[in-house]
Design an enzyme around this catalytic site. Structure first.
Site: not given
Ligand code: FRU
Length: 478
Positions: A153-154, A212, A94, A33-35
């Site tokens: 991105r994001d 980001e 992403y 898991l990340n963001d």
């Molecule tokens: C931040 C990031 C975002 C990207 C995502 C990919 O942690 O690098 O910029 O969209 O994670 O998992």
């Protein structure tokens, strides 16, 4: 690993003691898991989507995983809503955000593509939903403008008046991190207005090579830009993690598309906090969740990968502004997880580390009020891996943790003029410390080899405390 995405995958870890899994923090059933993504209150439910690699404990692919909650403390893990299987997102769905429009949930995310030449391409994509439980992909709605590299991105989207706005995290061709600003009347045609903040803008010097996960919102009449810059050098007690997450307070001028702002302040002073995202809660409050982790970490040696999962989220926090500083408090709803209260109205702390009756446990909340100020150093130990200290002569507050798989101690610090209270959330392998009602916060993962769940106190000088502790109910439903 054969994974059926329709079913929760806890069976993969069933045979092994999953000793580091938190009980009331969102973690992935398996994988990485990340963001947090698309955080929204929609049709009576909270949704926290998240960056998920369901197949491995690394960053090699990204789905959107999904948690829902009716109340901000009990979270249900749901079926994944976005899979990286189209030409515009096949190397990863992403991060991105979600809004409500005409009774639909509309998500915006970055389609990450590595083409045949191994080059990166980026597409800002849209996906829609009637109930928030599945998303229909609508494909790209925004292509890469000139001047930026494919590290673009994001998307975070919001509405003001009758116009929609979007900000995107970018890297310019000069390799400087910036936030690009767009507007739209219909959510599908977007006009680019250039960057509104970044390296060498608005009085900043060089401020990192990539920004980001931007987020922009107003709070108490001021505009806040949250961003996660990469490439800042450590300066004293600041910027000591590999990457940072913090905010600028300022004023967004929608007429001339500029954002004037003050200095950058880190949101969290601990070890594990990145890519926070905010939304408006059911009661109109501004809420934040973040990844309790850090990119480019040594995933291969992380203690939880033996159980086929890695990382988790912070608890949801409520934001407010006081004297030009963002305060973060645990959302009030977290009190519903409290059981078995133990209270010591006044205990005296001495030079030897001491445990107080009933003040221990590995899935607990504590409120500690400082009753006397005649002390030099206050210390608290949580198991054998965490020490919290405040030195009232130097005004340094510190969190020391034993780095996992080693005997090395690592420290994060901040200057604090006064310590009056601590609200601490301990959950098996996570700790979040809210200082003085949310003036500073330290978040960290920690791992201890033994099953020690002690909390010990000591001081130099004279110190008395009021300590209240609750056991916390399990609240994550896979
Ligand atoms: C931040 C990031 C975002 C990207 C995502 C990919 O942690 O690098 O910029 O969209 O994670 O998992």
């Amino acid at each position: 690993m054969n994974i059926d995405l329709e079913k929760p995958m806890t069976h993969l870890t069933e045979n092994k003691e999953d000793r580091y899994r938190p009980k009331y923090h969102m973690t992935p059933p398996v994988g990485l898991l990340n963001d947090p993504n698309g955080f929204i209150y929609f049709k009576g439910k909270y949704h926290v989507f998240y960056q998920w690699n369901p197949f491995k404990t690394d960053h090699s692919t990204k789905y959107w995983g999904h948690f829902t909650s009716g109340n901000l403390y009990e979270w249900h893990h749901e079926t994944s809503v976005l899979a990286p299987e189209d030409w515009f997102d096949h190397s990863g769905c992403y991060s991105g955000s979600a809004i409500e429009n005409k009774g639909n949930l509309i998500a915006f995310y970055t389609g990450n593509v590595k083409n045949e030449k191994g080059e990166r391409e980026t597409y800002q994509c849209m996906a829609t939903s009637k109930d928030g439980m599945s998303l229909d992909k609508k494909g790209p709605i925004l292509h890469l403008p000139d001047n930026y590299t494919a590290h673009f991105r994001d998307p975070k989207v919001w509405k003001k008046g009758s116009t929609w706005y979007m900000i995107v995290g970018t890297q310019t061709k000069e390799e400087e991190g910036m936030v690009a600003f767009f507007s739209s009347e219909n959510l599908t045609d977007w006009e680019h207005h250039g960057p509104i903040a970044g390296s060498y803008m608005n009085g900043l010097d060089y401020f990192g090579y990539m920004w980001e996960c931007p987020d922009l919102f107003s709070l108490s009449g001021q505009d806040i830009l949250i961003v996660s810059p990469q490439g800042l050098e450590a300066k004293g007690d600041k910027y000591n993690n590999l990457f940072q997450s913090g905010y600028f307070i300022g004023e967004m001028n929608y007429e001339d598309q500029t954002f004037s702002h003050g200095t950058f302040t880190e949101l969290d002073r601990g070890f594990d906090f990145y890519a926070p995202q905010t939304t408006i809660g059911s009661n109109g409050k501004r809420l934040l969740v973040a990844w309790m982790g850090m990119p480019d970490e040594d995933e291969k040696n992380h203690p939880t990968i033996d159980n086929c999962w890695i990382h988790g989220m912070t608890i949801p926090r409520e934001l407010s502004i006081m004297e030009d500083k963002l305060y973060q408090k645990p959302v009030e709803e977290m009190t519903c997880l409290r059981t078995k209260e133990v209270r010591h109205n006044k205990v005296s702390i001495s030079t030897d580390f001491h445990e107080f009756d009933g003040i221990s446990g590995n899935s607990i909340e504590m409120v500690i009020d400082i009753l006397s100020k005649d002390y030099e150093v206050f210390n608290m130990r949580v198991s054998d891996a965490i020490q919290v200290s405040y030195d009232s002569s130097t005004n340094i507050f510190s969190l020391t943790r034993r780095k996992y798989h080693s005997e090395i101690d690592e420290v994060r610090e901040c200057i604090l003029e006064d310590l009056s209270s601590l609200n601490i959330f301990i959950d098996v392998s996570t700790i979040e410390i809210f200082i003085n009602g949310g003036q500073e916060v330290f978040s960290a993962r920690y791992f201890t080899d033994n099953k020690d769940s002690s909390v010990l106190f000591s001081c130099e000088g004279e110190l008395s405390l009021k300590i209240t502790k609750w056991d916390m109910k399990n609240s994550i439903i896979f």
